[in-house]
Design an enzyme around this catalytic site. Structure first.
Site, PDB file in Angstrom:
ATOM      1  N   GLU D  85      77.271 -40.979  -1.294  1.00 30.78           N
ATOM      2  CA  GLU D  85      77.044 -42.543  -0.799  1.00 30.78           C
ATOM      3  C   GLU D  85      76.198 -42.821  -1.920  1.00 30.78           C
ATOM      4  O   GLU D  85      74.581 -42.960  -2.433  1.00 30.78           O
ATOM      5  CB  GLU D  85      76.329 -41.923   0.568  1.00 30.78           C
ATOM      6  CG  GLU D  85      75.603 -43.587   0.953  1.00 30.78           C
ATOM      7  CD  GLU D  85      75.414 -43.823   1.901  1.00 30.78           C
ATOM      8  OE1 GLU D  85      74.988 -42.991   3.024  1.00 30.78           O
ATOM      9  OE2 GLU D  85      74.304 -44.938   2.895  1.00 30.78           O
ATOM     10  N   LYS D 214      72.738 -27.344  17.106  1.00 33.60           N
ATOM     11  CA  LYS D 214      74.065 -28.879  16.167  1.00 33.60           C
ATOM     12  C   LYS D 214      74.853 -29.330  17.272  1.00 33.60           C
ATOM     13  O   LYS D 214      75.452 -30.173  17.450  1.00 33.60           O
ATOM     14  CB  LYS D 214      74.771 -27.708  15.915  1.00 33.60           C
ATOM     15  CG  LYS D 214      74.193 -27.240  14.280  1.00 33.60           C
ATOM     16  CD  LYS D 214      75.291 -25.804  14.188  1.00 33.60           C
ATOM     17  CE  LYS D 214      74.242 -25.467  13.338  1.00 33.60           C
ATOM     18  NZ  LYS D 214      75.529 -24.106  12.530  1.00 33.60           N
ATOM     19  N   ASP D 289      71.845 -25.614   6.292  1.00 33.32           N
ATOM     20  CA  ASP D 289      72.759 -26.098   6.972  1.00 33.32           C
ATOM     21  C   ASP D 289      73.559 -27.477   7.411  1.00 33.32           C
ATOM     22  O   ASP D 289      72.061 -28.118   8.338  1.00 33.32           O
ATOM     23  CB  ASP D 289      72.968 -24.862   8.625  1.00 33.32           C
ATOM     24  CG  ASP D 289      73.943 -24.775   9.679  1.00 33.32           C
ATOM     25  OD1 ASP D 289      74.593 -25.637   9.003  1.00 33.32           O
ATOM     26  OD2 ASP D 289      74.228 -23.900  10.229  1.00 33.32           O
ATOM     27  N   HIS D 379      63.535 -67.949   2.770  1.00 33.41           N
ATOM     28  CA  HIS D 379      63.025 -68.807   1.578  1.00 33.41           C
ATOM     29  C   HIS D 379      64.511 -68.927   1.148  1.00 33.41           C
ATOM     30  O   HIS D 379      64.431 -70.349   0.737  1.00 33.41           O
ATOM     31  CB  HIS D 379      62.988 -67.672   0.103  1.00 33.41           C
ATOM     32  CG  HIS D 379      62.170 -67.176   0.244  1.00 33.41           C
ATOM     33  ND1 HIS D 379      61.339 -65.302  -0.296  1.00 33.41           N
ATOM     34  CD2 HIS D 379      60.928 -66.818   0.705  1.00 33.41           C
ATOM     35  CE1 HIS D 379      60.595 -65.476  -0.311  1.00 33.41           C
ATOM     36  NE2 HIS D 379      60.118 -65.411   1.129  1.00 33.41           N
TER      37      HIS D 379
END
Lengths: 384, 384, 384, 384
Positions: D85, D214, D289, D379
């Site tokens: 990524e 998990k 894992d 801004h």
């Protein structure tokens, strides 16, 4: 054949009720005098209960009046509250007093739909897709099936959730001023019977818990059930300080640590101080279903301190209320509804806004009390 | 200065109550006759409500009797239920009848602790660890602080949950026969004041929502709050078929698709058909806190079909009940408690077992009704 | 000015990579030989990582082939899996072998939408309603804003969730064969800039966590994110017994107690044995985002024993995959995608079906192994 | 008998691996050149995978160095991160740079226990209580059963969760420097076999999903699994402004609306921006894992603006890591562990603190970027 006297008496008259009560007294060895002293004819409750032996009397008070500027509730309302928890009414009333001085509550109803989600047995994924396709292409027949069961309810949507050999169909209905659970159940069942006939699916249960009624379900918090209502108020800084003995910042801090972070850490659906308290007290007073307090408990309370002072809002995605049907026509409950001009047709959304306003007041008062405890302690520390 | 008549009247006498009711009638333009017709002296409710104007009368019936073989409840009980939902009492009663024919309910209380979790402000992680270390090494002082607030409550444990500059302390107390929320609050606060003094932490809120009261919190489902209770029954196959018009397998199938899978898909805490209904009806009848119906809604119902027929069980991790305090001494509520021999000291666990037994009966009846609907439809299909 | 060598080197060439690696070796006192031995030009990964010093090599194996009869995947596939958990590949492969003998997996993609949910600051409820009304009446302008950022993405829906002075807008996009997170982010931001200009709302964050990316969120489990996929198989009784050494009933029993009841008791989103394992191994092999394993972990596994043997299904509401973009064009990952004919355009739904098929095989194998352990024990008991 | 060449080859040597790869190439019609170019002997991965055909190479970079002042990690660490990524490493590095200028991260490990929760079949409530009583009175025998399976693991606690005819036992172990899942599984199973023999209960599954491995389970968020770790930093106001181009207040505001309120509204376990990203990148780099990224995704991020500037903290209740076993001894992964001095014995808690520090940096950077986007827009608005 079956005994029709004493505990077995299934009658609905005053005499039946007395007969049963006496049998209950005998069976339990307990005098039920207070339970027997109620002020209406048992037949009035014939659709509300079986085996009636009297009533339980819950103390009723009021909070407010509170000024509400909503889409449906607009004015000053004196809120009937039935509770046995001391200080609750006083605390809500304090919140309302502060809110009134600050210009009142602003409310809106964002959505309104009663849901029921039958689960059907299907022969697997492909069958589910066929059933869904059939539904998509037979809106007219489905609407007719609904219309065969109700004149007030109108089908809004059927959302399908296939899962293996089960197909969950979440029906949404507009149900007028009834809470609408029964209406939704009957209409959903009728549609499912049609689906069964046309598609070979079999309804396993008219409720497959994707509805979900009286259970803390994320689907209700996210997609809403009954009314989705917001209520907000802005309390000027000087009022926060003088009346609530706290600062906007301390209230915001309390809300963050307690309602937001604490609720997250404890795995809670919703994030509030005690919304269920207000919901329960108002529901019991007005003949709503008290098991639906669960829906109200998923309220999210947010606060912000800004130049205006304290902004506070409650988001209630699951306000399941009605102003007709259920317990709303019982004598006391009907009077309580009239107190807030919420009896009968055209009033359910108004009631929902009043519920949210009451929750807002209770949240404000409790958060402020806790923040003041904090401040108080800080003051002590400083004074040393 | 402040007005002490009419809506502003804060008195607790019958006359004050009447004065307020009239002011409320005037303010709302509503006659409150039914609300005014109640059977006890308002002073009796002086600790239960403020601004009392009367009562709301909830129809009271009974289900059962039901045979319970528990550790605390042992015998046949006629269960008082206050509700406005027609068919609920009848359905629970049907479940009890079937259970009785099958040898009754077996129950046990697995845990009993009321929790309160203040949140303290600390200066970060290291400070949290110091506070925790202080707590670990000052059990005696902490117990004394608790003892200074209550003679019935006893501290069981303090579980710390540090998070940044917040430290959540989940206190567990045994609270005798009181539901114990107030006791736990006062004792927790006293301990926190001691902690503040000794460690420099500051209590932000006496409840940091790790408690968690009246909110659907996973922590209560997992770690329990109030009583953790189980109730089970085994219904012989022939009784399932003849009395419930369903098969054990069809009830199990309904339980799986609806309560287990449907609840999972909807993101629900707990897995049941309508536990909140039974809890609400019994709580309102017996003067429990109806907002704590939320805790009861996290029930998990399991079923198994085996050689014996149908095994069914409810696990209720959050049964927050008391037999003293709260609304339990109000006249009707006290009578309802007496009906099940649950008034006063030494009865809270018994009440918890009765709650679970009632939930079991309601779950059985509703699951069976839905399964029978399925069977019925199948029968129709076969008949064609 | 800033140092552009050593650890500070921000270049993307092989030489830069080597320079950085040496600096890293020096800084950490560690030889990074294995990390430095990789088989492609670092520039190929220039859009995938910064500060590259090499690669980490994850063992890659395969499970299968598995026969899939889906809408997009149709044939026999050898599934590339990258893992370091011994026995995982073998277990999945065993499941696939059994499934193949039983006629293969049947799959379907039920929904496909990537979501992004910015949060905007508004001036309260009324402002939120105005913004929502503006959105409802400016579909064309909004579509144009989307089109200005992407040619592949198409806006499906904007679902508003107002809450006090925040307004959450959950955007859904079809994103072709890209996983689509970036596409959805850019398009959502463009629309929000338009909304800011037209309505005075201010975007606080382009993600307001109602999306929700890489977090275990009920909203994704209920409403879906990425692909919602189902996969099912029916295993004849004799195959269950001979190949899995278990009975259909014991597997169902294991699934109920473990996946359904156990997951409910532990407050789990989803109900499965180890779906995340299969998702992680396949995601890493094929260049998907491994943080999106979180979405896959919310799988629900259901089983039924019937005359046909064992029916098993996985429902995966949040399969966030793409066959273009992300890590899919890296050399190894691209080859892995080609192994299953899933590289490039027109393949994303196929990949999703393969993911679900792989999860199904892994769930079947693990449930059976646990059920067999149970049986094994039962056998031992019987043999005594 | 069974084919031992080509796809069916189950060998672990380089030649076997090549043989399989060629068979896979033939089966899939795909050249797997990149997959075949890896830098270690396949036998090294013989306990990590079956059917190995090569590796997938994940780009590896680094963030930092970051200064950590923990109980176990103390110094400057260059953090190895494997990801595809783009911008992730740069963003984390930016966060670390800011944190370094502000004095570094402070960390602590609050708890350390690996859990496994078998589910046993019992004959109902009474049987459950007997089994629990047996456990309570046979600690020595139980410890011996554990000792028979592991020399590193030590039983900390067995928490029972009875539910009808199921009994869930949540075992907690200290597992030294291994992540410990296998150790916990073997030891739990051994104890359950003993329990079976002594009490007549039957183990249905060695994992009853109360563990929970998990899966996004509230029980792990509340009670912890693996390491419970906190990491915090305080960023001076001027650094927030000059380096992050945001104000402390805008970051706090973003954290509240996004991480706290947005996560609550979406029914999320945990409340963070993208913790799973950091966890995944560090886990893959170091041989952890990757399916256990799920545990890391339940992080809660809190922020506070005060006189010192910005206080930020991450609470990670479920950091399941090890420095021995699993993928930690593979060549690249081992080197990555060495980069942070976390290979081998006595390092697991250090690794956990490094994980939390990395998550903190990533959270800070992303929150600031989003807050700056908001500022940026403000801004622009001001400039008009």
């Amino acid at each position: 054949m079956t005994d029709t006297t004493g505990l077995k008496n299934r009658g609905k008259t005053k005499a039946d009720t007395e007969d049963r009560r006496k049998a209950a007294e005998e069976f339990t060895g307990t005098k039920l005098d207070s339970i027997s002293r109620y002020g209406f004819e048992p037949e009035l409750a014939s659709k509300n209960i079986e085996n009636m032996i009297g009533t339980v009397q819950i103390p009723l008070g009021y909070a407010g009046p509170v000024a509400i500027h909503g889409e449906y509730a607009d004015g000053e309302y004196l809120i009937p509250l039935a509770t046995t928890e001391g200080a609750l009414v006083a605390s809500i009333s304090r919140g309302m007093s502060v809110i009134n001085q600050s210009g009142g509550v602003r409310t809106a109803v964002l959505a309104d739909a009663m849901t029921r989600a039958p689960v059907l047995k299907v022969n697997g994924i492909k069958h589910s897709k066929k059933v869904i396709a059939w539904i998509d292409s037979h809106k007219k027949e489905i609407d007719e099936a609904v219309a065969g069961t109700t004149s007030h309810g109108k089908l809004i949507d059927i959302e399908p959730f296939p899962n293996g050999n089960s197909l969950y169909l979440r029906f949404s209905f507009s149900t007028g001023d009834a809470m609408g659970m029964n209406m939704a159940t009957l209409a959903s069942e009728a549609v499912c019977r049609l689906i069964e006939k046309e598609t070979g699916a079999t309804m396993v249960s008219v409720s497959g818990n994707m509805c979900s009624d009286k259970k803390p379900a994320a689907i209700n918090m996210i997609s809403g059930r009954g009314k989705t209502v917001l209520a907000e108020a802005t309390i000027p800084r000087d009022i926060v300080e003088s009346k609530l003995h706290a600062s906007p910042e301390s209230i915001v801090d309390t809300n963050i640590r307690k309602n937001l972070v604490g609720s997250s850490m404890s795995g809670t659906l919703g994030a509030n101080a005690h919304a269920a308290n207000m919901v329960a007290a108002l529901f019991i007073a007005t003949g709503q279903d008290p098991a639906q307090v669960v829906g109200g408990s998923m309220t999210i309370t947010t606060c912000e301190a800004n130049d205006d002072g304290l902004y506070i809002c409650v988001r209630m995605p699951t306000v399941e209320v009605g102003t007709v049907g259920g317990g709303t026509s019982l004598p006391c409950q009907s009077e309580a509804l009239k107190m807030i001009d919420c009896q009968g047709s055209g009033k359910a959304k108004k009631l929902a806004e009043i519920v949210a306003s009451t929750v807002l007041a209770g949240e404000l008062s409790t958060l402020a009390a806790q923040a003041a405890g904090q401040l108080g302690q800080a003051h002590k520390a400083l004074g040393r």
